[in-house]
Design a protein around this motif. Structure first.
Motif, PDB file in Angstrom:
ATOM      1  N   ARG A  74       0.822  -1.215   0.000  1.00 26.31           N
ATOM      2  CA  ARG A  74       0.000   0.000   0.000  1.00 26.31           C
ATOM      3  C   ARG A  74       0.862   1.274   0.000  1.00 26.31           C
ATOM      4  O   ARG A  74       0.325   2.366  -0.065  1.00 26.31           O
TER       5      ARG A  74
ATOM      6  N   GLY B 230       3.278   2.225  -2.293  1.00 31.69           N
ATOM      7  CA  GLY B 230       3.535   2.814  -3.616  1.00 31.69           C
ATOM      8  C   GLY B 230       2.273   3.408  -4.229  1.00 31.69           C
ATOM      9  O   GLY B 230       1.283   3.660  -3.554  1.00 31.69           O
ATOM     10  N   VAL B 231       2.348   3.613  -5.560  1.00 31.12           N
ATOM     11  CA  VAL B 231       1.200   4.155  -6.293  1.00 31.12           C
ATOM     12  C   VAL B 231       0.170   3.032  -6.484  1.00 31.12           C
ATOM     13  O   VAL B 231       0.512   1.940  -6.924  1.00 31.12           O
ATOM     14  N   LEU B 232      -1.103   3.306  -6.127  1.00 28.76           N
ATOM     15  CA  LEU B 232      -2.162   2.313  -6.322  1.00 28.76           C
ATOM     16  C   LEU B 232      -2.884   2.621  -7.632  1.00 28.76           C
ATOM     17  O   LEU B 232      -3.380   3.736  -7.821  1.00 28.76           O
ATOM     18  N   PRO B 233      -2.952   1.639  -8.549  1.00 32.34           N
ATOM     19  CA  PRO B 233      -3.596   1.918  -9.840  1.00 32.34           C
ATOM     20  C   PRO B 233      -5.120   1.852  -9.732  1.00 32.34           C
ATOM     21  O   PRO B 233      -5.668   1.244  -8.812  1.00 32.34           O
TER      22      PRO B 233
ATOM     23  N   SER C 205     -11.623   4.647  -1.062  1.00 32.87           N
ATOM     24  CA  SER C 205     -10.744   5.115  -2.145  1.00 32.87           C
ATOM     25  C   SER C 205     -11.076   6.540  -2.539  1.00 32.87           C
ATOM     26  O   SER C 205     -12.253   6.909  -2.627  1.00 32.87           O
TER      27      SER C 205
ATOM     28  N   SER D 233      -5.377  13.478  -8.996  1.00 34.88           N
ATOM     29  CA  SER D 233      -4.698  13.632 -10.280  1.00 34.88           C
ATOM     30  C   SER D 233      -3.246  14.042 -10.036  1.00 34.88           C
ATOM     31  O   SER D 233      -2.981  15.018  -9.339  1.00 34.88           O
ATOM     32  N   VAL D 234      -2.310  13.252 -10.550  1.00 31.52           N
ATOM     33  CA  VAL D 234      -0.888  13.570 -10.446  1.00 31.52           C
ATOM     34  C   VAL D 234      -0.351  13.717 -11.864  1.00 31.52           C
ATOM     35  O   VAL D 234      -0.322  12.742 -12.625  1.00 31.52           O
TER      36      VAL D 234
ATOM     37  N   GLN E  63      -2.616  12.352 -14.475  1.00 32.92           N
ATOM     38  CA  GLN E  63      -2.953  10.925 -14.408  1.00 32.92           C
ATOM     39  C   GLN E  63      -3.567  10.599 -13.048  1.00 32.92           C
ATOM     40  O   GLN E  63      -3.054  11.034 -12.015  1.00 32.92           O
TER      41      GLN E  63
ATOM     42  N   GLN F 122      -4.554   8.591  -9.627  1.00 31.87           N
ATOM     43  CA  GLN F 122      -4.034   7.568  -8.712  1.00 31.87           C
ATOM     44  C   GLN F 122      -5.037   7.384  -7.583  1.00 31.87           C
ATOM     45  O   GLN F 122      -5.781   8.307  -7.251  1.00 31.87           O
TER      46      GLN F 122
ATOM     47  N   GLN G 231      -5.820   6.940  -3.672  1.00 34.20           N
ATOM     48  CA  GLN G 231      -5.307   7.105  -2.308  1.00 34.20           C
ATOM     49  C   GLN G 231      -6.407   6.646  -1.351  1.00 34.20           C
ATOM     50  O   GLN G 231      -7.582   6.941  -1.586  1.00 34.20           O
TER      51      GLN G 231
END
Length: 526
Positions: free
Chosen positions: A103, A105-108, A162, A166-167, A170, A172, A174
């Motif tokens: 958990r 890293g980046v969660l798709p 959830s 936007s990063v 894109q 992600q 959190q």
């Protein structure tokens, strides 16, 4: 004369061998029947496509990866067990396991979530993708226990916690902390002079208020007290974290969690082994390479040169930009017609859904003068046993292309629709948004791509609320948003088929849609 019920069972012959016995137990559990004989047919015993998906998940968990079409080709216990056993001897690969991902890293997002996130960026105030429902509650509703149960549900399901940020353009995922809690509004209308008007206004506000996808939570509840022991509860979720199957999970688990909070039972819910973000990561890994290519090739070939628009006669010209305002008329197919349709389905190896779809296709072909049409249908897309107990957005949309050329008779049309449906279900893993990218239909702002008519068969498996000391009934909700020109929603209720035909009110008058329903009934009776 024996009725249809007498024809469902053959003379009982006990299952033979390990596979027949194992499958008989699974069938009995899923179909809620006492016993299953070797010659009993899954569909004659009451099976439908959602139960078929659950059956395939059980079979897959036992190590055999057989396509859904196998069950239609071999619907009796003995025949199906023989195919499963043969398949098991030939193969090594069932669906790979879904395992937890870190958990940190980046969660798709899942593919489906990505599509909805993109649509939400186009119109941030829209309520098109809300899932609202209303409950009428009578009895001593315990306010503290209700909040505790809701909070426990939110803590249990990461999908509900959830948020989508936007990063660099894109999205992600959190996750909100487990102790975030569900926003719960409480209104007291006891003794208020215009209580009915207030109730309507509060309900409408609750259902239509926009969600902030970046902040969450994407589920909220509002309780409106009307008398000392009378309440209306309004639930609203964003579709990006939930779907129809999820509502069944929510009802079952919230009932159990409320019972725990009021001290009526110990916590009966087993811990969840995986969560939605684990599925999203697994889906992106699994749907790649040769598997992705096979599915892409199927949809590219199937939908090549499909008609861009189903040209139904409308009461008004199509507006330059699609309107989502809608209304609906009821649909009711009487018990004797429903019974006859079940017999017809059994003769032709189709489900009731396929049979009604064939009739509806014939009606739409007559109305439009087109013999090549595409109808959308939602698919539960829960083809992995591990995701059955999760709340989340799994549902996919299948574009079914129905060929009515050459004036087919009933038998021929049912055969075509059965083939089309089974092939689509065998290739249902490719998300609809990717199908649209592959087919590249002309994009127009005034109608949806690939199809403009949706046909949803609800298997009406929404569970029953059981809250201690409370009488709970689902309520009617005035929420008429349509995403397509026409949306047919049907399900079996007792001996009848019932539901509604929703329509875009920018295009159609109610009398026109009532006439369409009349045409469908005439076609089904014929």
């Amino acid at each position: 004369e024996p009725d249809a019920g007498a024809l469902a069972h053959h003379v009982y012959e006990a299952p033979r061998g390990e596979w027949e016995s194992t499958l008989a137990q699974i069938w009995a559990e899923l179909l809620e029947v006492e016993r299953v004989g070797r010659h009993d047919s899954f569909f004659a015993l009451g099976g439908h496509s959602l139960l078929a998906v659950r059956l395939m998940n059980r079979v897959s968990a036992l190590g055999a990866d057989v396509p859904l079409a196998t069950l239609f080709a071999s619907p009796t216990l003995a025949a199906f067990a023989a195919v499963v056993s043969a398949q098991l001897n030939q193969q090594t690969s069932a669906l790979p396991e879904i395992t937890p991902v870190p958990r940190e890293g980046v969660l798709p997002l899942s593919f489906a979530q990505q599509r909805l996130w993109f649509l939400a960026q186009l119109d941030k105030t829209s309520a098109n993708y809300h899932i609202p429902f209303v409950l009428h509650v009578r009895g001593p509703l315990n306010r503290v226990a209700w909040q505790q149960a809701l909070d426990a549900l939110l803590a249990r399901h990461e999908a509900l916690r959830s948020t989508f940020v936007s990063v660099e353009g894109q999205p992600q995922v959190q996750l909100l902390p487990a102790d975030t809690g569900v926003p719960l509004r409480w209104h007291d209308l006891r003794g208020v002079p215009d209580a009915d008007a207030q109730l309507s206004r509060l309900t409408a506000d609750e259902v239509h208020a926009p969600f902030d996808l970046a902040r969450g939570p994407l589920m909220r509840v509002c309780v409106i007290q009307l008398a000392d022991d009378t309440y209306q509860c309004v639930f609203t979720q964003h579709h990006i974290v939930s779907d129809g199957w999820s509502l069944e999970v929510l009802i079952r688990e919230l009932s159990a969690l409320y019972a725990v909070s009021v001290g009526a039972q110990a916590d009966p819910l087993p811990p969840l082994t995986i969560q939605y973000p684990d599925y999203a990561a697994w889906q992106r890994q699994w749907l790649s390479g040769e598997r992705l290519q096979t599915q892409s090739d199927y949809w590219r070939a199937t939908l090549a040169d499909a008609p861009v628009l189903l040209e139904l006669p409308t009461d008004r010209p199509r507006p330059a930009q699609q309107s989502f305002a809608g209304a609906h008329v009821p649909v009711q197919i009487d018990a004797s017609t429903t019974q006859a349709l079940k017999r017809l389905s059994a003769e032709h190896g189709t489900t009731l859904f396929m049979t009604v779809l064939a009739a509806w296709s014939a009606v739409l072909a007559r109305l439009s003068g087109q013999d090549d049409l595409v109808i959308g249908t939602p698919s539960a897309n829960r083809g992995h046993a591990a995701i059955e107990p999760l709340i989340g957005f799994f549902v996919n949309t299948l574009a079914l292309r129905v060929d009515l050329s050459g004036e087919p008779n009933t038998s021929e049309l049912l055969k075509r629709v059965r083939c089309t449906t089974l092939d689509a279900q065998a290739h249902q893993d490719l998300p609809f948004e990717q199908v649209v990218e592959i087919v590249q239909p002309p994009r127009r702002l005034n109608h949806t791509p690939l199809f403009q008519v949706m046909f949803a068969w609800q298997n009406n498996e929404i569970g029953q609320w059981s809250l201690p000391e409370l009488d709970v009934k689902p309520g009617e909700l005035n929420y008429d948003m349509v995403r397509f020109d026409l949306e047919m929603h049907l399900y079996e209720a007792g001996e009848q088929i019932t539901g509604s035909l929703h329509y875009a009110s920018a295009l159609f008058d109610p009398t026109t849609i009532e006439r369409h329903v009349g045409y469908l009934k005439t076609m089904l009776q014929a």
